[in-house]
Design a protein around this motif. Structure first.
Motif, PDB file in Angstrom:
ATOM      1  N   ALA A  62       3.639   4.579  -7.067  1.00 48.20           N
ATOM      2  CA  ALA A  62       3.168   3.805  -5.925  1.00 48.20           C
ATOM      3  C   ALA A  62       3.470   4.624  -4.676  1.00 48.20           C
ATOM      4  N   LEU A  63       2.467   5.279  -4.131  1.00 45.04           N
ATOM      5  CA  LEU A  63       2.671   6.187  -3.002  1.00 45.04           C
ATOM      6  C   LEU A  63       2.688   5.422  -1.689  1.00 45.04           C
ATOM      7  N   ILE A  71      -3.044   3.104   9.710  1.00 45.43           N
ATOM      8  CA  ILE A  71      -3.866   3.931   8.822  1.00 45.43           C
ATOM      9  C   ILE A  71      -5.193   4.248   9.515  1.00 45.43           C
ATOM     10  N   THR A  72      -5.495   5.532   9.586  1.00 42.72           N
ATOM     11  CA  THR A  72      -6.755   5.980  10.206  1.00 42.72           C
ATOM     12  C   THR A  72      -7.760   6.457   9.159  1.00 42.72           C
ATOM     13  N   VAL A 182      -5.298   0.220  -4.726  1.00 37.50           N
ATOM     14  CA  VAL A 182      -5.284   0.503  -3.292  1.00 37.50           C
ATOM     15  C   VAL A 182      -4.731  -0.731  -2.604  1.00 37.50           C
ATOM     16  N   ASN A 183      -3.618  -0.560  -1.894  1.00 40.69           N
ATOM     17  CA  ASN A 183      -2.906  -1.705  -1.319  1.00 40.69           C
ATOM     18  C   ASN A 183      -2.997  -1.793   0.197  1.00 40.69           C
ATOM     19  N   ALA A 184      -3.738  -0.895   0.826  1.00 43.12           N
ATOM     20  CA  ALA A 184      -3.870  -0.935   2.284  1.00 43.12           C
ATOM     21  C   ALA A 184      -5.221  -0.355   2.672  1.00 43.12           C
ATOM     22  N   ASN A 194       6.096   1.373   2.268  1.00 47.94           N
ATOM     23  CA  ASN A 194       5.193   0.369   1.708  1.00 47.94           C
ATOM     24  C   ASN A 194       4.161   1.036   0.787  1.00 47.94           C
ATOM     25  N   PRO A 195       3.938   0.484  -0.447  1.00 45.07           N
ATOM     26  CA  PRO A 195       2.947   1.091  -1.345  1.00 45.07           C
ATOM     27  C   PRO A 195       1.546   1.019  -0.734  1.00 45.07           C
TER      28      PRO A 195
END
Length: 377
Positions: A62-63, A71-72, A182-184, A194-195
């Motif tokens: 989980a990166l 996030i851009t 994909v978490n974000a 945060n993952p």
């Protein structure tokens, strides 16, 4: 009169001879009843265990970013393959770039301070050598120079840290694999750690199942189990238990068990699989057909055959349970005993019986093997 007496004697003798021949006929005509027998063998009741789970990669990551930010860019989607070192997302690093400029300015100022204190120390050394200034002034100059060098080193470290913060604004994978989650999304502000992206690393796959606590002792690390995949009914793989959770889940009260799978291209991540194993259920017992059981009063018994004398003997037994066609015997029999399985109502103690030829051959082979083992020992 004499003739009548002689005739009477002859009749009596004839009757006596007839009685003796009938007695001999009864002795000769001793009943030898053919019987059907089985040689009992120990059986252990195994309980089948089947659990469903899903296929996972053995290593999943989980990166998450190592810095806070908005996030851009998100450069991958679920199902994409990525290679080690490839960027997958970025955050806005404007503030971190400004921190780098500030750290560069602080480092430049610290370097100038080092140069200034170096000149002051050189001047103090010359004056002290000519005995124009006391030693305390030289020591003060050397102390100021050391402090300036330390301040420069701190400024250099701060600059390196600021540059790292900028580099951390790009999220990169550590391993080659497939994006599984994909978490974000772009525009979302995330905290450090945060993952954001989950990667299933290439390599070994495994099935994770939840096992209740009453069956967990049937699983041991290294135990071989059967794994079937729902999407391919003909696919059956031999797996091995790799890991068992050290504690139960507090809500489901189940233990997570991971089963390693051999490499097979037909097994894909996320597939549903079943894990089949067996558990010993109770001690080793012998089983006999229900037809072998007889009853005398309240006592259940079977008729066993002594192969050396070909005679039957009643033996009380204790029945553990029934399974429809057989009875499991808890006490009274041992592996190797010959038990009559048909015609038990005609049996009596020490009755001579005739064993089938195959039973005799099998018993002789057993005796011979036992004798060989004894000689070997």
């Amino acid at each position: 009169m004499k003739h009548a007496i002689v005739a009477s004697i002859l009749v009596s003798a004839a009757l006596s001879l007839a009685g003796c021949s009938e007695e001999k006929a009864e002795v000769v005509a001793e009943t030898i009843r053919p019987v059907k027998v089985i040689e009992v063998a120990a059986t252990r009741t195994n309980r089948a265990l089947d659990y469903s789970g899903s296929v996972h990669a053995r290593r999943e990551m989980a990166l998450g970013f190592r810095v806070n930010g908005k996030i851009t860019e998100r450069l991958v989607n679920i199902g994409d393959r990525v290679t080690a070192g490839e960027p997958v997302a970025r955050v806005d690093t404007t503030d971190y770039v400004l921190s780098v400029r500030s750290a560069e300015a602080n480092l430049a100022a610290a370097e100038r301070q080092v140069e200034t204190t170096a000149l002051a120390r050189k001047r103090a050394e010359d004056l002290f050598a000519r005995k124009f200034s006391p030693k305390s002034q030289l020591e003060q100059a050397e102390l100021s120079y050391s402090q300036a060098v330390s301040a420069r080193d701190a400024a250099q470290s701060a600059l390196d840290q600021a540059r790292n913060q900028v580099a951390y604004g790009t999220l990169r994978t550590d391993r080659t694999g497939i994006v599984t989650a994909v978490n974000a999304e772009v525009g979302q502000v995330v905290s450090a750690g945060n993952p954001v992206i989950t990667i299933a690393a290439d390599g070994e796959k495994e099935v994770q199942v939840a096992v209740p606590e009453n069956d967990i002792f049937a699983f041991k690390p290294g135990k071989t189990v059967q794994v079937t995949v729902w999407s391919n009914e003909g696919l059956a793989l031999s797996g091995a238990v790799r890991e068992i959770a050290g504690s139960a889940d507090p809500r489901s009260r189940t233990f997570a068990v991971r089963v390693s799978l051999p490499d097979d291209p037909r097994v894909l991540l996320g597939m549903t699989a079943s894990v089949s194993a067996s558990a010993d259920d109770g001690p080793s017992m012998v089983s006999v057909p229900l037809s072998a059981l007889a009853k005398e009063g309240e006592q259940v018994l079977v008729w066993t055959v002594e192969p050396t004398t070909a005679t039957v003997h009643a033996r009380p037994v204790k029945v553990a349970d029934f399974n429809g066609t057989d009875a499991r015997i808890a006490e009274g029999l041992k592996p190797g005993d010959l038990v009559v399985t048909a015609g038990t109502q005609f049996m009596r103690e020490n009755l001579k019986v005739k064993l089938p030829q195959d039973a005799l051959s099998q018993q002789a082979g057993t005796v011979e093997s036992d004798a060989t083992a004894s000689l070997t020992r």
